[in-house]
Design an enzyme around this catalytic site. Structure first.
Site, PDB file in Angstrom:
ATOM      1  N   LYS A 115      38.105  46.711  50.673  1.00 55.59           N
ATOM      2  CA  LYS A 115      36.885  46.747  51.487  1.00 55.59           C
ATOM      3  C   LYS A 115      35.758  47.641  50.986  1.00 55.59           C
ATOM      4  O   LYS A 115      34.633  47.547  51.489  1.00 55.59           O
ATOM      5  CB  LYS A 115      37.244  47.188  52.920  1.00 55.59           C
ATOM      6  CG  LYS A 115      38.072  46.173  53.690  1.00 55.59           C
ATOM      7  CD  LYS A 115      37.334  44.864  53.833  1.00 55.59           C
ATOM      8  CE  LYS A 115      38.131  43.818  54.577  1.00 55.59           C
ATOM      9  NZ  LYS A 115      37.693  42.463  54.262  1.00 55.59           N
ATOM     10  N   TYR A 161      50.384  40.859  47.302  1.00 53.43           N
ATOM     11  CA  TYR A 161      50.568  42.208  47.851  1.00 53.43           C
ATOM     12  C   TYR A 161      52.062  42.361  48.141  1.00 53.43           C
ATOM     13  O   TYR A 161      52.597  41.650  48.986  1.00 53.43           O
ATOM     14  CB  TYR A 161      49.804  42.367  49.159  1.00 53.43           C
ATOM     15  CG  TYR A 161      48.296  42.505  49.012  1.00 53.43           C
ATOM     16  CD1 TYR A 161      47.485  41.383  48.854  1.00 53.43           C
ATOM     17  CD2 TYR A 161      47.691  43.761  49.064  1.00 53.43           C
ATOM     18  CE1 TYR A 161      46.100  41.522  48.744  1.00 53.43           C
ATOM     19  CE2 TYR A 161      46.307  43.902  48.952  1.00 53.43           C
ATOM     20  CZ  TYR A 161      45.522  42.788  48.791  1.00 53.43           C
ATOM     21  OH  TYR A 161      44.156  42.921  48.681  1.00 53.43           O
ATOM     22  N   TYR A 172      40.469  40.147  56.456  1.00 50.87           N
ATOM     23  CA  TYR A 172      40.411  40.130  54.994  1.00 50.87           C
ATOM     24  C   TYR A 172      39.170  39.379  54.492  1.00 50.87           C
ATOM     25  O   TYR A 172      38.475  39.859  53.590  1.00 50.87           O
ATOM     26  CB  TYR A 172      41.697  39.507  54.417  1.00 50.87           C
ATOM     27  CG  TYR A 172      41.922  39.860  52.970  1.00 50.87           C
ATOM     28  CD1 TYR A 172      42.774  40.894  52.606  1.00 50.87           C
ATOM     29  CD2 TYR A 172      41.254  39.175  51.958  1.00 50.87           C
ATOM     30  CE1 TYR A 172      42.965  41.242  51.281  1.00 50.87           C
ATOM     31  CE2 TYR A 172      41.431  39.509  50.622  1.00 50.87           C
ATOM     32  CZ  TYR A 172      42.288  40.542  50.286  1.00 50.87           C
ATOM     33  OH  TYR A 172      42.470  40.885  48.971  1.00 50.87           O
ATOM     34  N   PRO A 193      42.168  51.448  49.127  1.00 50.40           N
ATOM     35  CA  PRO A 193      41.836  50.154  48.521  1.00 50.40           C
ATOM     36  C   PRO A 193      42.687  48.972  48.991  1.00 50.40           C
ATOM     37  O   PRO A 193      42.399  47.837  48.615  1.00 50.40           O
ATOM     38  CB  PRO A 193      42.050  50.401  47.024  1.00 50.40           C
ATOM     39  CG  PRO A 193      43.020  51.530  46.950  1.00 50.40           C
ATOM     40  CD  PRO A 193      42.758  52.386  48.143  1.00 50.40           C
ATOM     41  N   HIS A 248      39.057  32.326  46.124  1.00 46.54           N
ATOM     42  CA  HIS A 248      40.451  32.309  46.597  1.00 46.54           C
ATOM     43  C   HIS A 248      40.511  31.969  48.086  1.00 46.54           C
ATOM     44  O   HIS A 248      39.747  32.494  48.875  1.00 46.54           O
ATOM     45  CB  HIS A 248      41.110  33.676  46.350  1.00 46.54           C
ATOM     46  CG  HIS A 248      41.526  33.869  44.918  1.00 46.54           C
ATOM     47  ND1 HIS A 248      42.397  34.851  44.522  1.00 46.54           N
ATOM     48  CD2 HIS A 248      41.192  33.182  43.792  1.00 46.54           C
ATOM     49  CE1 HIS A 248      42.599  34.763  43.214  1.00 46.54           C
ATOM     50  NE2 HIS A 248      41.863  33.774  42.751  1.00 46.54           N
TER      51      HIS A 248
END
Ligand code: APR
Ligand code: PHB
Length: 386
Positions: free
Chosen positions: A292, A196, A380, A288, A68
């Site tokens: 990570k 998200y 990220y 979460p 991704h």
């Protein structure tokens, strides 16, 4: 070397050590079926992918994992893409933790190194001395293994951290007044990338495991009874929280798994005591939201494996002595990011609406400022290992 725990940290440490010719025994309290089926997170940082590749366990991940190049942040009924490739030149790999575990178990068995599932009464002895040992029972027989070092890779509820005198450790902790209800559904993901979503009813996340399997989460109360969440209620709540003005809808399908994950930030300092070294969830927990947990475990054992290799090659204990310090600097940055993502996206039970407006302003800022988006993106895809 004895490694306690066959999660990502214990199994990967065993693999990295066996590559450098260091023998180890891995002890796991649960069965092989249990650890290989347990559904956990599924996002690998760029660097975690490289570490798994270099460890010789990346082939199936490269074939079946989904690369991704960005994520969607959704708020006020619209989605905004964070383009990792443009902002960092990197991406992440979607590949379930239990798939990583299956690949590592297969590599372990192929290497011929010891791996005991269903190990009971595991106890560490004399870790402050030069002759530590580990006791355990397997197949009805009690064993005592003397070793040079012990790796505590036994997760947050393991026995290694509690076996260190409390006076030698400092714990830093934050709990959150919410949890995640997660499902795995037999349905094609409705979005090619993770979404998200901040919604006034609470956070929701669309993730995936394959082109046919969707992984979804929604913010719920801590210790939420699953009995109160029949499938129709879960789908209704997810559809509402992930809805947007362009008419986006989730694809629904049979739910294969349901669970509630508590949210906690936790760090123990230092991550070592005598000849016992803690790694992964045994040393730290992140909520979460930043994806990570598994990545921190992978980074820890990379540092530990190199320090052990240095010791066995040169006799120097310098890198081993600096293990905790080397890990913690990065661990705290990752803690900060996971806390920040959590506070950005979850419904907070506060009176007055300040946090709600603060969150929307921050999401608006990230969606309109390249600098702000880049900060999210570089965290990220993963901060460098120093
Ligand atoms: N003896 C032997 N094994 C034990 C003991 C014990 N006394 N106690 C716990 N274990 C095992 C657990 O059964 C588990 O399989 O240790 C393993 C720890 O694995 P994880 O919990 O997966 O922890 P870790 O390897 O550090 O990986 C961290 O896992 O929890 C997720 O989100 C987290 O992705 C992160 C990753
Ligand atoms: C998952 O796919 O399980 C997942 C993805 C992203 C997260 C957490 C979990 O932040």
């Amino acid at each position: 070397m004895v490694i306690i725990g066959a999660g990502p940290s214990g199994l990967l440490l065993g693999q990295l050590l066996s590559q450098t010719g260091i023998d180890s025994i891995v002890l796991e309290a649960r069965s092989r079926e249990y650890v290989e089926q347990r559904v956990r997170a599924g996002v690998l940082e760029h660097q975690s992918v490289e570490i798994l590749d270099a460890a010789g366990v990346g082939a199936r991940m490269r074939r079946e994992g989904l690369l991704h190049q960005g994520i969607e942040l959704q708020f006020s009924g619209a989605a905004h893409r964070i383009d990792f490739a443009a902002l960092t030149g990197r991406g992440v790999m979607i590949y379930g933790q239990q798939e990583v575990i299956k690949d590592l178990v297969a590599a372990r068995l192929a290497s011929g190194q010891a791996l005991h599932f269903d190990a009971a009464h595991v106890a560490v002895r004399d870790v402050a001395s030069d002759a530590p040992s580990v006791e355990f029972t397997a197949a009805g027989l009690t064993h005592r293994v003397r070793c040079d070092f012990i790796a505590g890779c036994d997760g947050f509820h393991g026995i290694c951290r509690p076996s260190i005198p409390a006076s030698a450790l400092t714990c830093y902790e934050r709990s959150y007044p919410f949890a995640w209800l997660g499902i795995l559904a037999e349905a094609p993901p409705a979005s090619p990338e993770l979404v998200y979503a901040r919604h006034q009813r609470g956070f929701a996340l669309l993730s995936m495991r394959s082109p046919h399997t969707t992984r979804l989460y929604l913010q719920c109360a801590p210790e939420e009874p699953l009995a109160q969440w029949p499938d129709e209620r879960i789908w209704g709540e997810l559809q509402t929280r992930l809805s947007r003005s362009d008419g986006f809808r989730l694809n629904e399908g049979p739910i294969q798994q349901k669970s509630v994950t508590p949210m906690r930030s936790f760090v123990v300092e230092p991550m070592q005591y005598g000849r016992l070294y803690l790694a992964g969830d045994a040393a730290h927990i992140v909520p979460p939201t930043g994806a990570k947990g598994m990545n921190l475990a992978i980074a820890d054992v990379r540092v530990l494996a190199r320090a052990l290799a240095q010791f066995y090659r040169t006799g120097s204990t310098e890198a081993l002595a600096g293990y905790s310090q080397a890990c913690l600097r990065r661990v705290w940055k990752v803690q900060r990011f996971s806390w920040w993502m959590t506070m950005l996206l979850h419904r907070l039970e506060e009176a007055g609406g300040f946090d709600e407006r603060r969150q929307i302003a921050e999401l608006d800022y990230i969606s309109s400022s390249r600098a702000a988006a880049q900060s999210l993106a570089e965290n990220y895809v993963g901060l460098p290992l120093e």
